[in-house]
Design an enzyme around this catalytic site. Sequence first.
Site, PDB file in Angstrom:
ATOM      1  N   ASP A   1      -6.163  -0.807   0.224  1.00 41.73           N
ATOM      2  CA  ASP A   1      -5.097  -0.747  -0.050  1.00 41.73           C
ATOM      3  C   ASP A   1      -5.103   0.903  -1.231  1.00 41.73           C
ATOM      4  OD1 ASP A   1      -2.122  -0.206  -0.144  1.00 41.73           O
ATOM      5  OD2 ASP A   1      -2.373  -1.738  -2.545  1.00 41.73           O
ATOM      6  N   SER A   2      -4.340   1.005  -1.701  1.00 37.88           N
ATOM      7  CA  SER A   2      -4.060   2.542  -2.396  1.00 37.88           C
ATOM      8  C   SER A   2      -4.478   1.078  -4.364  1.00 37.88           C
ATOM      9  CB  SER A   2      -3.022   3.222  -2.468  1.00 37.88           C
ATOM     10  OG  SER A   2      -2.350   2.267  -3.055  1.00 37.88           O
TER      11      SER A   2
ATOM     12  N   CYS B   1      -2.276  -2.151   3.867  1.00 32.81           N
ATOM     13  CA  CYS B   1      -0.937  -0.479   3.610  1.00 32.81           C
ATOM     14  C   CYS B   1      -0.165  -0.213   3.801  1.00 32.81           C
ATOM     15  CB  CYS B   1      -1.874   0.675   2.001  1.00 32.81           C
ATOM     16  SG  CYS B   1      -1.408   1.361   1.967  1.00 32.81           S
TER      17      CYS B   1
ATOM     18  N   GLU C   1       1.149  -1.740 -10.349  1.00 35.55           N
ATOM     19  CA  GLU C   1      -0.208  -1.789 -10.874  1.00 35.55           C
ATOM     20  C   GLU C   1      -0.398  -2.090 -12.759  1.00 35.55           C
ATOM     21  OE1 GLU C   1      -3.227  -1.076  -9.396  1.00 35.55           O
ATOM     22  OE2 GLU C   1      -2.050  -1.380  -7.614  1.00 35.55           O
TER      23      GLU C   1
ATOM     24  N   CYS D   1       5.541  -2.683   1.620  1.00 34.15           N
ATOM     25  CA  CYS D   1       4.994  -1.914   0.958  1.00 34.15           C
ATOM     26  C   CYS D   1       4.597  -3.053  -0.083  1.00 34.15           C
ATOM     27  CB  CYS D   1       5.176  -0.786  -0.386  1.00 34.15           C
ATOM     28  SG  CYS D   1       4.036  -0.825  -1.425  1.00 34.15           S
TER      29      CYS D   1
ATOM     30  N   HIS E   1       2.816  -3.705  -1.962  1.00 36.59           N
ATOM     31  CA  HIS E   1       2.799  -3.974  -3.833  1.00 36.59           C
ATOM     32  C   HIS E   1       4.201  -5.140  -3.378  1.00 36.59           C
ATOM     33  CE1 HIS E   1      -0.063  -0.888  -4.124  1.00 36.59           C
ATOM     34  NE2 HIS E   1      -0.341  -1.427  -5.755  1.00 36.59           N
TER      35      HIS E   1
HETATM   36  N1  DGL Z   1       0.375  -0.863  -1.030  1.00 39.10           N
HETATM   37  C1  DGL Z   1       0.998   0.384  -0.613  1.00 39.10           C
HETATM   38  C2  DGL Z   1       1.751   0.118   0.726  1.00 39.10           C
HETATM   39  O1  DGL Z   1       1.943  -0.579   1.641  1.00 39.10           O
HETATM   40  C3  DGL Z   1       1.229   1.528  -0.981  1.00 39.10           C
HETATM   41  C4  DGL Z   1       1.202   2.154  -1.943  1.00 39.10           C
HETATM   42  C5  DGL Z   1       1.113   3.458  -2.630  1.00 39.10           C
HETATM   43  O2  DGL Z   1      -0.121   3.596  -3.186  1.00 39.10           O
HETATM   44  O3  DGL Z   1       1.895   4.327  -3.065  1.00 39.10           O
HETATM   45  O4  DGL Z   1       2.525   1.512   1.306  1.00 39.10           O
END
Ligand code: DGL
Length: 213
Positions: A10-11, A73, A153, A185, A187
Amino acid sequence: MQKGIIGIFDSGLGGLSIAREVRKILPSEDILYVGDCGNAPYGDQPEAFVIERVLKISDFFLKHNAKAIVVACNTATAAAIDILRTKVSIPVIGVEPALKPAVLNTKTGAVGVMATTRTISSERYQKLLNTYNPDNKVKVVSMKCSGLMNCVENGAWDAPETIDLIEKYTKPIKEANADFTVLGCTHYPFLKKQISKALGPNVMVYDPSPAVA
Ligand code: DGL
């Protein structure tokens, strides 16, 4: 058990919401996790940039003998999973906003989707809408939740600025009388408690991580 690692990325730390579910059901698998924090957030980056990162990280997994790659992600899945699948011969699993259960289960006829700007703006998301809500019978409130991944984060899960952002992004969903909201997302499951609180007791908040695992 087939040899090799499962590469999950993921990011940042968002994909750990999926990795922890994979760990639960496949405890003896070796997982290699990449959080691309130095290049985050993907959600505010151009599509070409996200594609480049996805291919680079996947190369890294292949060098480590990956037998499968999980794009944990939504943003990276929307931008790059089709391209990635043409480049590698191992299974690639992605994650996208769970519109199907939302549209099928709503009783009020309105649902919310919280995701990054890049996910909501993607062609893949538009296709999802066309597939699962072709006649627009259900009102889908798609919220571009810029900044929310940074709150996760930073570990600022209960900070006033995080709660303010959640209030801002959930307001239109509440106003539409949605009874179902999708965390689009990876996150956001870490903010599920805070998002549920903002939406109130009548809104089911859906985290797709177990289904992806
Ligand atoms: N966790 C990520 C997602 O599911 C991306 C969050 C990001 O880097 O903006 O989209």
